[in-house]
Design an enzyme around this catalytic site. Sequence first.
Site, mmCIF file in Angstrom:
data_model
loop_
_atom_site.group_PDB
_atom_site.id
_atom_site.type_symbol
_atom_site.label_atom_id
_atom_site.label_comp_id
_atom_site.label_asym_id
_atom_site.label_seq_id
_atom_site.Cartn_x
_atom_site.Cartn_y
_atom_site.Cartn_z
ATOM 1 N N TRP A 60 -78.387 -62.014 -11.316
ATOM 2 C CA TRP A 60 -77.229 -62.717 -11.873
ATOM 3 C C TRP A 60 -77.462 -64.218 -11.907
ATOM 4 O O TRP A 60 -77.209 -64.881 -12.910
ATOM 5 C CB TRP A 60 -75.966 -62.406 -11.064
ATOM 6 N N TYR A 86 -77.842 -66.398 -15.308
ATOM 7 C CA TYR A 86 -76.891 -67.477 -15.565
ATOM 8 C C TYR A 86 -77.625 -68.783 -15.846
ATOM 9 O O TYR A 86 -77.262 -69.534 -16.763
ATOM 10 C CB TYR A 86 -75.955 -67.631 -14.371
ATOM 11 N N ASP A 121 -72.167 -59.887 -14.112
ATOM 12 C CA ASP A 121 -71.078 -60.816 -13.822
ATOM 13 C C ASP A 121 -69.749 -60.068 -13.726
ATOM 14 O O ASP A 121 -69.406 -59.262 -14.599
ATOM 15 C CB ASP A 121 -70.998 -61.888 -14.913
#
Length: 305
Positions: free
Chosen positions: A240, A244, A260
């Site tokens: 994640w 990101y 997410d």
Amino acid sequence: MPALTRSVRHVLPCAEPFAWQPLFRALAAHAVPGVERAEYDDGGAWVERLVPAPSGPALVRVRFGHPGAVEAELSLDGATPAKARGQEEAAVLALVRRWLDLEADPAVIDPFLSGFDLLAPLVAVSRGLRVPGSVDGFETAVQTVLGQQVSLAAARTFGARLAASYGGAERDGLRAFPSPEELAAVPPSELQLAVGLTHARARTVTALAGAVASGLEISPEADAGSTRSALLALPGVGPWTADYLAVRVFGDRDAYPADDLVLKRALGVATARAAAALSEPWRPWRAYALFHLWTAAAYGAARTE
């Protein structure tokens, strides 16, 4: 802080339509107190912060509200030699353009995403949506770590404490984010107490700072693949976080943090695999689909404190 400063203003054009309101709301939602200021004013809004520049941190204020353009006011080191001034301004303006995604082409992106039933109404509301970038990859990486498994408000509070304790140059009430070298020298136990982090999170921040201080580059110019591998090798950094950062720092417009929580809720799915499967038809513009979904789910009512 430079003894002398010089201020210059520029108008930065971008392709229309330009949905500045959701861009500003996203920036305001992430603004770290003491590091950034974000406010509405008559007919528009502005964001102000220090950004890296060749002669030292430059104070930048960007103002939204004009169609197809952003106003940028730069406060730079007045002692910079005349020959270098143009290059410095150009470097800062290029950084601002990346930060605000001003090179996006909504004439290509919007019609593509409008072809999907789930996204079409979101595109209709926010035509010309931009994906906010980053002015400093290390800062964004640290803030991303601070935001793991906590609310956005909590992450901002952690960031404010971090900057207050270890930040760099200060100008007009704003402080530069701590450098990798500064944070790498802080023991995790001290960081835990100063910022209020868990020990595991403090250890991740220290490890990240140490890696960057030792040469790991987190920037659009770095090799995204090798940087991702290096990030994933750090304790406490998972897919994640890496995904990101691919969106915000590396400018990968197909990057997509499928695990997410807000995204999964917006899609009505329970797993990252399901979120990823739904996104396959949205390639190569999944980052814009992501921010349309986030805007509708999380940034619609964002306001500064």
